[in-house]
Design a protein around this motif. Sequence first.
Motif, short mmCIF file in Angstrom:
data_model
loop_
_atom_site.label_atom_id
_atom_site.label_comp_id
_atom_site.label_asym_id
_atom_site.label_seq_id
_atom_site.Cartn_x
_atom_site.Cartn_y
_atom_site.Cartn_z
N TRP A 15 0.85 -1.19 0.00
CA TRP A 15 0.00 0.00 0.00
C TRP A 15 0.88 1.25 0.00
N ALA A 19 1.01 4.20 -2.82
CA ALA A 19 0.78 5.62 -2.51
C ALA A 19 1.97 6.45 -2.98
N LEU A 26 1.95 11.78 -10.17
CA LEU A 26 1.37 13.12 -10.32
C LEU A 26 2.42 14.07 -10.88
N ALA A 74 0.50 0.58 -11.65
CA ALA A 74 -0.60 -0.10 -12.34
C ALA A 74 -0.72 -1.55 -11.89
N VAL A 81 -6.82 -5.44 -6.72
CA VAL A 81 -8.17 -5.81 -7.20
C VAL A 81 -8.33 -7.34 -7.18
N PHE B 34 -14.82 4.10 -3.83
CA PHE B 34 -14.05 2.86 -3.99
C PHE B 34 -14.30 2.25 -5.37
N ARG B 38 -11.62 1.85 -8.52
CA ARG B 38 -11.28 0.55 -9.12
C ARG B 38 -11.56 0.54 -10.63
N LEU B 42 -8.60 0.24 -13.43
CA LEU B 42 -8.51 -0.85 -14.41
C LEU B 42 -8.56 -0.30 -15.83
N VAL B 45 -5.18 1.01 -16.69
CA VAL B 45 -4.22 -0.08 -16.97
C VAL B 45 -4.40 -0.54 -18.42
N LEU B 48 -2.87 2.01 -20.61
CA LEU B 48 -1.39 1.94 -20.56
C LEU B 48 -0.87 0.94 -21.59
N TYR B 49 -1.51 -0.26 -21.62
CA TYR B 49 -1.02 -1.29 -22.54
C TYR B 49 -1.38 -0.98 -24.00
N HIS B 51 -1.55 2.08 -25.14
CA HIS B 51 -0.59 3.16 -25.44
C HIS B 51 0.79 2.58 -25.78
N TRP B 88 -8.47 9.53 -15.58
CA TRP B 88 -7.25 9.89 -14.86
C TRP B 88 -7.54 10.89 -13.74
N HIS B 91 -9.41 9.17 -10.86
CA HIS B 91 -8.51 8.25 -10.16
C HIS B 91 -7.47 9.02 -9.34
N ALA B 92 -6.88 10.03 -9.95
CA ALA B 92 -5.81 10.78 -9.27
C ALA B 92 -6.35 11.57 -8.07
N ILE B 96 -5.54 10.93 -4.14
CA ILE B 96 -4.98 11.92 -3.21
C ILE B 96 -5.81 11.94 -1.92
N THR B 99 -5.08 8.78 0.11
CA THR B 99 -3.74 8.83 0.71
C THR B 99 -3.72 9.79 1.90
N ASN B 102 -5.47 8.21 4.82
CA ASN B 102 -4.66 7.16 5.45
C ASN B 102 -3.57 7.72 6.34
N PHE B 103 -3.16 8.96 6.05
CA PHE B 103 -2.18 9.62 6.92
C PHE B 103 -2.89 10.56 7.91
#
Lengths: 119, 136
Positions: A15, A19, A26, A74, A81, B34, B38, B42, B45, B48-49, B51, B88, B91-92, B96, B99, B102-103
């Motif tokens: 994790w 992160a 970014l 990725a 997942v 959530f 997800r 996906l 991803v 990405l492939y 591209h 994007w 997701h981004a 953030i 993250t 979580n902190f």
Amino acid sequence: MIETRERASRHSWTWFVQAFTGVMLLILLSLHMIAQHFIVEGGLREYADIVDYLRNPVILVLEGLFLVTVAIHALLGVRAVIFDFGLSERSERRVSLSLLWLGIATVAYGAWIIWLVAV
Amino acid sequence: MKTMETRTPERPPPPRRLASGLDPRRRGAGSWAFVLSRITGLGLVVYLYVHLGVLSLLARGPESWDSFIDVVRSKPFLALDVVVIAGWLVHALNGIRVTLANFSFGARVQKAMFSVAMVVAAVLLVIMSVLIFEGS
């Protein structure tokens, strides 16, 4: 299900890596987009412009770093997942190993393209 | 009417149907965040492939690449770019938020942060879409 300490530690470690690579992305994706769309007027589209762009050593390092970072982020995401389906520890290890090899192949393939164009 | 009630309190509830898990009324903001994270992850991803696959045209030389670029400058391909940017941004910005939470930053206002993130994503998407279509 009771998680073993080793398993919980592994999940928290991945994790953190995800992160960290997310934050890195970014920055790297922003640089990638700025370089691709704003340095050359009208965007980096022609073959000759891309060759010039990749022959810059700073860009080469940035694009290489971007490739590695995006592959890690990725594939760790895909792993998370898949793990959500509740696999056994043995299956989780197999998935992790398969994704590790896929990541290595992805980076090798991307590096090969960069190498062909830049060198 | 009391006579309608036949189930005893001890009896376990009936099993939930699969379709009930897909019912949007059962999902809160956190659950939507959530699911969106997800799905967009996906999707990115896959992008990405695709591209990386497209970039192999660079290895075939200038003719292959330049003729491909003429195709991707068309409006339908630019619309696909907008879809990728939307994924994007969601997701981004959601990443953030997760993250930071979580902190322990803004953990108590996560729902509000999710709403703000989606509004920012929508505004940035409009700006980027205008830039993409104006620059084509």
